[in-house]
Design a protein around this motif. Structure first.
Motif: not given
Length: 391
Positions: A105-106, A246, A254, A258, A264, A268, A298-299, A304
């Motif tokens: 990650w990421p 996290h 999240a 999200n 996001l 990142i 990720y999107w 995420i």
């Protein structure tokens, strides 16, 4: 094990929704401060968002990603997405060596695209075709197109079990492993749990939870080891907030990331700047298209939250070795100067059989994207004697 071919095909309405959301961003007010001092710089983020909504071509990125042969496998009830690129040269005298590379990650499986060129076709870069690899790059459970596990408990150790089953399903009874970030933890777990399947592991990062087996027979901590532990603690205090969040409250974070593409991108993108050898200029190392390809993965996959869950699981099952426990599997380590931690060799040698150590001339946390040729050369060098032994 069932394995099915896979191609990425994001729906048009999802692309339209992303662009609409970016344009509707409610920008956060902030007290004036030096750029990047308190996180993602507002001017940079606005510029990136404008490009993402109006100029970034996801379909072009999708075609590029789909040039990699990709698959979905049912591995012990867990669906695993992976790319499997075979060596360019095969036949008598050219026995390619199987290698599994794990992202963190990421990042995502995308960050290995340039590295795969180097590893699978070394002759195209002036190298020896006998150094070619068959490379498997899985998406960690909960990342990209690997769905989240159906229940909790999947840490790096359980991922290692999945990878062994995956590699065997592909016909690779013995293989090598490589990784950075979370992928380093998975590679270590492979060596710890499956020494009869893994010939060697090559790392470009040491998990922060790693604690060696320190016994009465070993030397006390050296000044370099004391300095490393102090520097690591200082880094965690100033830069480690993301990992603590996290690992302790991933669902709270999240819910925001999200729902907001710009949020996001900030979460990142700030790490790509802070952890790379870019001298503060992101685009000196990563193009907007490369950065947004990774963020868009990720999107579009809404991963995420599940990705952050891995930090929760690893906190419950850290990389700690007790008593006089040692791992005899050969280990290679490439220390890039802008990596987020810099352990001395002796710290690893307390647990691992370190047979290759290299202080790299440039690069940071995202070595496969930043310095693919340098990393590939290190990987080839490390596995060269091991592949001979495996024949």
């Amino acid at each position: 094990m069932q394995i099915d071919p896979f191609e990425i095909a994001i729906a048009d309405e999802d692309i339209d929704d992303l662009q609409r959301r970016i344009r509707a961003t409610r920008w956060a007010p902030a007290t004036p401060a030096p750029a990047w001092q308190q996180g993602a710089d507002g001017a940079w983020l606005r510029e990136l968002a404008t490009y993402w909504a109006g100029h970034f071509d996801w379909r072009a990125a999708e075609r590029r990603l789909n040039q990699l042969p990709q698959y979905l496998a049912d591995v012990r009830g867990q669906t695993v997405h992976f790319a499997h690129r075979r060596a360019a040269t095969v036949g008598p005298g050219f026995e390619a060596y199987p290698l599994v590379i794990t992202h963190g990650w990421p990042g995502s499986f995308f960050e290995f695209h340039a590295l795969l060129d180097q590893l699978c076709d070394p002759a195209a870069f002036g190298g020896d075709p006998a150094d070619a690899f068959h490379v498997v790059t899985p998406s960690l459970p909960g990342f990209a197109f690997s769905p989240a596990p159906a229940q909790g408990g999947t840490s790096a150790f359980q991922v290692a079990d999945l990878w062994v089953a995956l590699m065997r399903g592909l016909g690779y009874e013995r293989f090598g492993a490589q990784g950075g970030d979370l992928g380093a933890g998975v590679s270590i777990a492979l060596a710890a749990r499956h020494p009869h399947a893994v010939d060697g592991i090559h790392l470009n990062f040491l998990p922060s939870s790693y604690e060696p087996a320190i016994s009465a027979e070993q030397q006390p901590l050296s000044p370099a080891e004391h300095d490393y532990l102090r520097e690591k603690n200082d880094w965690v205090a100033l830069e480690g907030g993301y990992a603590h969040q996290h690992a302790t409250k991933p669902l709270t974070l999240a819910a925001s990331l999200n729902d907001s593409p710009v949020g996001l991108a900030a979460w990142i993108g700030e790490k790509f700047r802070a952890w790379s050898d870019c001298g503060g200029e992101l685009e000196s190392v990563f193009s907007k298209d490369d950065l947004l390809t990774n963020i868009s993965l990720y999107w579009f996959t809404q991963c995420i939250g599940p990705a952050m869950q891995m930090y929760w699981e690893n906190r419950l099952q850290p990389m700690r070795f007790s008593g006089a426990q040692r791992i005899d599997t050969p280990v290679g380590f490439a220390l890039f100067p802008k990596e987020i931690n810099h352990p001395p060799r002796s710290w690893l040698e307390r647990t691992f059989n370190v047979v290759q150590w290299s202080d790299m001339p440039g690069g940071g946390h995202f070595a496969a994207l930043e310095k693919p040729a340098l990393l590939a050369a290190e990987i080839r060098k490390f596995f060269r004697p091991l592949r001979r032994k495996a024949r």
